[in-house]
Design a protein around this motif. Structure first.
Motif, PDB file in Angstrom:
ATOM      1  N   ARG A 192       0.822  -1.217   0.000  1.00 45.32           N
ATOM      2  CA  ARG A 192       0.000   0.000   0.000  1.00 45.32           C
ATOM      3  C   ARG A 192       0.854   1.265   0.000  1.00 45.32           C
ATOM      4  N   ALA A 193       2.178   1.105   0.138  1.00 43.15           N
ATOM      5  CA  ALA A 193       3.067   2.272   0.128  1.00 43.15           C
ATOM      6  C   ALA A 193       3.285   2.754  -1.307  1.00 43.15           C
ATOM      7  N   SER A 194       3.426   4.071  -1.476  1.00 45.57           N
ATOM      8  CA  SER A 194       3.640   4.635  -2.805  1.00 45.57           C
ATOM      9  C   SER A 194       5.024   4.246  -3.329  1.00 45.57           C
ATOM     10  N   LEU A 195       5.193   4.343  -4.638  1.00 45.63           N
ATOM     11  CA  LEU A 195       6.504   4.062  -5.221  1.00 45.63           C
ATOM     12  C   LEU A 195       7.550   5.002  -4.642  1.00 45.63           C
ATOM     13  N   ALA A 196       7.193   6.271  -4.480  1.00 42.72           N
ATOM     14  CA  ALA A 196       8.147   7.242  -3.943  1.00 42.72           C
ATOM     15  C   ALA A 196       8.607   6.842  -2.544  1.00 42.72           C
ATOM     16  N   GLU A 197       7.666   6.362  -1.725  1.00 46.37           N
ATOM     17  CA  GLU A 197       8.020   5.929  -0.364  1.00 46.37           C
ATOM     18  C   GLU A 197       8.887   4.672  -0.399  1.00 46.37           C
ATOM     19  N   GLN A 198       8.563   3.736  -1.285  1.00 53.76           N
ATOM     20  CA  GLN A 198       9.358   2.523  -1.390  1.00 53.76           C
ATOM     21  C   GLN A 198      10.790   2.847  -1.810  1.00 53.76           C
ATOM     22  N   GLU A 199      10.935   3.719  -2.803  1.00 56.39           N
ATOM     23  CA  GLU A 199      12.279   4.067  -3.274  1.00 56.39           C
ATOM     24  C   GLU A 199      13.035   4.888  -2.231  1.00 56.39           C
TER      25      GLU A 199
END
Length: 444
Positions: free
Chosen positions: A309-316
């Protein structure tokens, strides 16, 4: 450590280090058969909720030629460390039976070494599936018949408790080897994000079975456990699939279950000087451990649902890498050095708590390890949440190197998405010469 390929359509080719002649049948003793009814058999199920899926895939994706490669059991170092990382794992920890003796331990290691030589050659144990007397159980359980060697490696480790006892009122030197305890062999401390389950941690002995075919790896652990009955019992085990690390730049860097590439700065098998500095134990240790290493395992549960559920920006931001290419957020390719000083709009491009920053050798006094981790899935719970994550494996010359790295990760952004639920540390003796057994120099 390169394996010898068998001729097409034939038996696995004889390789350097193979024992001469047929070995005797490796059957449990009468005492062992009685012990089989107690502790040990049930342990085979521990960590195996994903076993059916892994076993079912044994026939897929591997040609006969791809399964026939043989990795020599004998050598300067144990196989399964710098060996090109295979795709499948069955890791097992064992505890010695109460009251077992020094002679029991020595004979166990002899029997395991004899069996390991045959198993890694893709050869059946003893008389194979058909004993001379049909009223006796077969010497080999048979599920790997016809699958050949599959690049199987078996790597053996010794736990600290073999040297010091269990600490529960028993002998402080149960096997007469306490004087051979290396100074560096200290228990791992507690770390951030630890929620360790004792039933899946530690052990007197460990065996790492890696292969290209999951059924070959499972067969190896199953038969070693069977041989050991009456002397040691299987305490816990873990199946792994889809390696999450590379031991060579010639291998593509795989992805973990978070979908990211990780560990690209760890020691590779062709870095001879780095191996000598960071992986192989030297003259600082007793003779039995020289040329060996220390293995650390950590079962890391991933909170998959929260991550997804985390955004791509948060994952990166969490990893400090791009998800698709695996490159540092500061640019370049996967293996390019991150620019930890780079800023954008007054803030670091790579977050101060990003995993790549905190784990990087530049942030840890040049400390490096060799990784051989695997993905795992142990089914799901009643809420539909996956019991999945990373079975982390690392080899290092000194356990203190792992401790330093792990402590550096105290503020890691990944901590929001992971929990460490299993932990283990074992000393891995040096390589086995022909005519020897694993750890023989410990008892000479």
């Amino acid at each position: 450590m390169n394996g010898a390929m068998e001729p097409a359509g034939g038996e696995p080719e004889e390789v350097e280090g193979e024992g001469s002649g047929e070995t005797g049948a490796l059957r449990p003793s009468r005492r062992g058969l009685l012990g089989l009814l107690g502790a040990g058999v049930a342990g085979l199920a521990v960590g195996g909720a994903g076993g059916a899926a892994i076993a079912a895939s044994a026939a897929g994706g591997q040609t006969a030629a791809g399964r026939s490669s043989v990795v020599p059991f004998h050598g300067e170092h144990q196989a399964g460390i710098v060996t090109p990382a295979q795709d499948r794992l069955h890791f097992a920890a064992f505890n010695m039976v109460s009251g077992s003796s020094r002679d029991d331990l020595i004979q166990l290691l002899r029997d395991w070494s004899e069996a390991a030589e045959r198993l890694t050659q893709g050869r059946p144990l003893g008389t194979g599936l058909e004993p001379g007397d049909a009223l006796l159980p077969p010497d080999d359980t048979g599920e790997a018949e016809g699958l050949q060697a599959g690049n199987l490696t078996l790597t053996f480790g010794l736990g600290r408790s073999l040297f010091t006892g269990s600490g529960e009122g028993g002998s402080e030197d149960p096997y007469g080897i306490r004087s051979q305890l290396p100074a560096a062999f200290e228990p791992l401390p507690s770390f951030a994000f630890d929620l360790l389950e004792p039933a899946q941690s530690g052990g007197d002995l460990c065996v790492q079975a890696c292969a290209d075919d999951p059924q070959v790896a499972v067969h190896a652990i199953r038969n070693l456990a069977r041989i050991a009955v009456g002397r040691t019992h299987l305490a816990w085990s873990q199946l792994g699939f889809g390696r999450t690390a590379s031991t060579s730049r010639r291998q593509d860097t795989p992805r973990n279950l978070f979908g990211f590439k990780d560990g690209t700065m760890n020691v590779m098998s062709d870095e001879t000087e780095a191996l000598a500095e960071h992986v192989w134990v030297g003259d600082e240790a007793p003779a039995w451990l020289r040329g060996g290493s220390y293995i650390v395992t950590r079962k890391i549960l991933m909170t998959i649902e929260a991550w997804d559920r985390a955004s791509l920006a948060e994952q990166e931001r969490t990893f400090g890498r791009t998800k698709l290419a695996g490159a540092p957020l500061t640019g370049g390719g996967e293996f390019d050095h991150p620019d930890f000083a780079a800023e954008r709009d007054g803030a670091p491009v790579i977050d101060m708590a990003a995993h790549v920053r905190l784990a990087h050798p530049d942030q840890n006094g040049g400390t490096r390890i060799l990784r051989r981790g695997y993905n795992y899935v142990d089914g799901s719970n009643e809420l539909g949440q996956l019991g999945a994550g990373l079975f982390f494996i690392s080899f290092q010359r000194d356990p203190a190197a792992f401790v330093r790295l792990q402590r550096s990760l105290k503020h890691d952004l990944l901590g929001e998405y992971i929990r460490h639920i299993s932990s283990g540390l074992w000393a891995v003796p040096g390589g086995v010469r022909r005519g020897e057994f694993v750890g023989q120099r410990l008892f000479d």
